[in-house]
Design an enzyme around this catalytic site. Sequence first.
Site, PDB file in Angstrom:
ATOM      1  CG  HIS A  72      59.483 -13.594  53.455  1.00  0.00           C
ATOM      2  ND1 HIS A  72      60.379 -14.503  52.970  1.00  0.00           N
ATOM      3  CD2 HIS A  72      60.213 -12.516  53.838  1.00  0.00           C
ATOM      4  CE1 HIS A  72      61.596 -14.004  53.055  1.00  0.00           C
ATOM      5  NE2 HIS A  72      61.514 -12.806  53.579  1.00  0.00           N
ATOM      6  CE1 TYR A  86      58.929  13.421  44.538  1.00  0.00           C
ATOM      7  CE2 TYR A  86      59.092  15.611  45.484  1.00  0.00           C
ATOM      8  CZ  TYR A  86      59.077  14.783  44.379  1.00  0.00           C
ATOM      9  OH  TYR A  86      59.203  15.322  43.132  1.00  0.00           O
ATOM     10  CB  ALA A  87      54.818  11.989  52.764  1.00  0.00           C
ATOM     11  CG  ASN A  88      54.698   8.966  48.291  1.00  0.00           C
ATOM     12  OD1 ASN A  88      53.521   8.973  48.604  1.00  0.00           O
ATOM     13  ND2 ASN A  88      55.257   9.929  47.557  1.00  0.00           N
ATOM     14  CG  ASP A 134      52.047  11.995  48.977  1.00  0.00           C
ATOM     15  OD1 ASP A 134      51.359  11.613  48.008  1.00  0.00           O
ATOM     16  OD2 ASP A 134      53.168  12.502  48.832  1.00  0.00           O
ATOM     17  CG  HIS A 185      58.348  10.584  42.642  1.00  0.00           C
ATOM     18  ND1 HIS A 185      57.892  10.036  43.819  1.00  0.00           N
ATOM     19  CD2 HIS A 185      57.249  11.072  42.009  1.00  0.00           C
ATOM     20  CE1 HIS A 185      56.582  10.186  43.903  1.00  0.00           C
ATOM     21  NE2 HIS A 185      56.170  10.813  42.805  1.00  0.00           N
TER      22      HIS A 185
END
Length: 129
Positions: free
Chosen positions: A20, A118-120, A28, A96
């Site tokens: 948890h 920005y595929a994070n 990316d 970012h």
Amino acid sequence: MRKGGILNRHLGGALAELGHTDRVLVCDAGMPIPDGPRVVDLAFRAGVPSFAEVLEGLLAELVIEGATAATEIRQANPAAADLLAGHFPALDLVPHERLKELTVGARLVVRTGEARPYANVLLRCGVFF
């Protein structure tokens, strides 16, 4: 060998150790990876596996109570922004540079072959009860 689910033994083992509030960065191929967290690099070649494929697989295995992405995703990668918004209506958006700072506290980094900017996303684990 497992019949289904996540077959990568490194990723399967890392997921089993999460608790948890632990954080998982799904990133990316271009995201700087901090020293410290366990890294499972799934990147095979540009675009393989995709950010969407890896995220879908992880969401099938984990309970997620929150997620954070870069504000810039909206302009630079609308497809990834829509994907995240569909899974996380209360998605936290930060600059970012701040997202990169937050990754230092991640317990696990899963690197995809995604080659779009920005595929994070930083996921915060929940509990199943």
